[in-house]
Design an enzyme around this catalytic site. Structure first.
Site, short mmCIF file in Angstrom:
data_model
loop_
_atom_site.label_atom_id
_atom_site.label_comp_id
_atom_site.label_asym_id
_atom_site.label_seq_id
_atom_site.Cartn_x
_atom_site.Cartn_y
_atom_site.Cartn_z
CG HIS A 52 10.03 -9.15 -20.49
ND1 HIS A 52 10.87 -10.16 -20.90
CD2 HIS A 52 10.38 -8.85 -19.22
CE1 HIS A 52 11.71 -10.45 -19.93
NE2 HIS A 52 11.43 -9.68 -18.90
N PRO B 24 29.25 2.99 -34.94
CG PRO B 24 27.32 3.83 -33.94
CD PRO B 24 27.78 2.96 -35.06
#
Length: 594
Positions: free
Chosen positions: A226, A569
């Site tokens: 990629h 979180p």
């Protein structure tokens, strides 16, 4: 100055669908599902849905690596290939469409390159397919030998060696082997194959500018398919020197990536990365074969040279080595009509496209769900209260989640979770069959998949799908069944996401909760008391992430001192909805003043 890349295309957004259309026009043994642009699936034209009497072998991933994956669909190789957008993992619904289109009673094997998006999307599709009654197995291929042994959960990248695994698995399936046997052969092949690439240029995505990262006299060793950076940028060297270096890295006794030593037999694959002339590939093959034989004392049983797995228009090549034995050679030599192996095309042309299979009809219709929601059972009322409380708590802490995520990630955790929570509140009034706990959990998974997106959306959908599969096995659902479902869901998230306790993820809240819930119930505590105790463990687990070094997610790329004293979180969000749900159940069962 960077220049706009030249491409022989129309609209950059249509390159994948137009490639598929051209592919099936060229090869009469292939079809595609009529689901463009969302569903991009190429499949064998001779496979009838539901009636295929052999193991289906499916692979896929982001486009831009052609002829991988669709070019290897055909008898003796892949039964279907699922394409995402360029360099983007295909969505879960596309993978499910492929599974439903070609899988018969023998089951289905998914072969997946080791990239996080592919693992998660194919993993979730496998779990969903299992819940629909399909027999599923999945093998992940990570054959990259360029980088040092990875830390954390990322693992080695999947490269051109995956094509050889396709061939081994496809031939085994074509021979009539069982799903377990086909999966075992594919897994073995994935464990004895290694690859390293070398690039002279970085690829250019359709509609984007050409990168000037590599100078005219530079090359990059270990560049990913990629365009990810490799191990080093060096001066351009002669091909013989490059081949020597690549073989030394693949066969390194320090990394011990491959169980290959002097006296071993191997298969060699020389692969062009998209813009490399056949002449240059053959020059590489000419050097690689005697180098293996004379310098390493390794017998080369087969040589495949050509373009198998590309990176759009990248100039360069990769070398793949697979340890061979009699069985692997038998599989590689078995006949195939997959066009990119390569073989010729022949036979009558069937229709180019067929309808996308519809998912199984739900056991509960929308009007039945609405009717049930108007007269909830006691358990339905409790479940409704828990879901509503959990969603509202996520809405309340949206800003805090975003603030923590801005220090430890990309700053959108609260926004993503908020989007899921608000939609859950909307859907629960009109879609969730609250008197059916398993069905409700399944619907929550569908909601978060539809609106949350990103890794968190996939992980929560996996969590819900695994919990649903556990719950639906029971005629009645009590505290122990909920504990079983929580454990099953955490196992699935860990399996497909790769994380476990201590990796600084939502699992650091939910694993302690599951442990305490199990222990409390086993000790004979009241289920509500056990639920409250487990929610306290979830909160403590989430807080403990302040002292953890990230080993998964975007925060794993951030310097540890920048996230010190900042809780994860995702863990805080999981603890918050879990705690809110526990207290809502307590209030519903015992009253708000207890």
């Amino acid at each position: 100055m960077a220049l706009q890349g030249k491409k022989l295309i129309n609209d950059p957004d249509d390159v994948v669908t137009e490639f598929i259309e051209g592919l099936v026009e060229t090869y009469p043994g292939l079809q595609y599902l009529d689901g463009f642009p969302q569903i991009k699936v190429v499949l064998r034209a001779d496979v009838v849905r539901g009636a295929y009497d052999k193991v289906a072998v499916i692979s896929g991933g982001g486009s831009g690596h052609e002829p991988t994956h669709a070019g290897f669909v055909g008898p003796g190789m892949l039964t279907a290939a699922v394409s995402g957008d360029v360099f983007t993992s295909p969505p879960v619904d596309s993978i499910l469409a492929a599974i439903r289109a070609v899988t018969g009673p023998m089951g289905c094997l998914l072969i997946v390159k080791n990239y996080t998006g592919d693992r998660l999307n194919f993993g979730l599709a496998a779990e969903q397919a299992k819940s629909e009654g399909y027999k599923m197995e999945m093998v992940i291929v990570g054959d990259d030998c360029a980088l040092p042994p990875p830390r954390g959960i990322a693992g080695r990248r999947g490269l051109a060696g995956t094509v050889l695994v396709h061939k081994v698995a496809g031939a085994a399936a074509d021979a009539g082997l069982s799903l377990a046997e086909v999966a075992a052969e594919a897994k073995h092949a994935s464990e004895v194959v290694g690859t390293m690439g070398v690039a002279l240029s970085v690829c250019t995505l359709p509609g984007q500018v050409t990168s000037d990262r590599l100078g005219p006299k530079q090359m990059e060793l270990g560049l990913g398919i990629h365009g990810e950076p490799g191990v080093a940028v060096v001066e351009l060297q002669m091909i013989d020197v490059v081949v020597e270096h690549v073989l030394k890295q693949i066969l390194s006794q320090e990394t011990q990536y491959l169980p290959i030593t002097r006296g071993s037999n191997v298969v060699l694959l020389i692969n062009g990365l998209g813009a490399t002339p056949v002449m240059e590939l053959m020059i590489a093959a000419r050097k690689a074969v005697p180098e293996l034989q004379l310098e390493y004392g390794i017998a080369v049983d087969r040589v495949y040279t050509g373009t198998f797995m590309t990176s759009l228009d990248m100039a360069g090549f990769s070398i793949t080595i697979m340890r061979s034995d009699e069985n692997i050679l038998q599989r590689l030599d078995a006949p195939t009509k997959a066009p990119a192996w390569p073989v010729g095309s022949e036979g009558n042309r069937p229709p180019a496209k067929i309808p996308v299979p519809l998912p199984p009809s739900p056991s509960v219709k929308d009007d039945e769900i609405l009717a049930e929601s108007q007269e909830l059972s006691k358990q339905g009322c409790i479940l409704e209260a828990a879901i509503e409380a959990g969603a509202k708590e996520i809405i309340n802490i949206k800003d805090s989640l975003n603030e923590w995520d801005s220090k430890a990630g990309d700053g959108d955790c609260g926004t993503t979770m908020y989007r899921g929570a608000t939609t859950i509140l909307e859907d629960m009034k009109k879609r969730y069959p609250m008197n059916d706990a398993a069905g409700t959990i399944n619907e929550i998974g569908s909601t978060v998949r539809r609106v949350m997106g990103g890794t968190s959306g996939i992980l929560y959908d996996i969590l819900c799908k695994a919990a649903y599969a556990s719950l639906k096995q029971n005629t009645s659902i009590g505290a122990n069944e909920w504990a079983d479902a929580l454990e099953a869901s955490l196992t699935a998230v860990s399996k497909y996401g790769g994380a476990s306790a201590g990796y600084r993820t939502m699992l650091d809240a939910l694993i302690p909760a599951c442990t305490v819930l199990r222990e409390s119930l086993k000790a004979g505590e009241d289920p509500v008391t056990a639920f409250i105790a487990s929610s306290e463990a979830a909160s403590a687990g989430a807080e403990s992430t302040k002292q953890m070094q990230a080993k998964a997610g975007r925060s794993s790329y951030i310097a540890p001192d920048l996230v010190a004293s900042v809780p994860d979180p995702g863990a805080m969000a999981a603890a918050a909805w879990y705690r809110a749900a526990a207290h809502a159940v307590k209030n519903k069962v015992h009253g708000s003043d207890s």
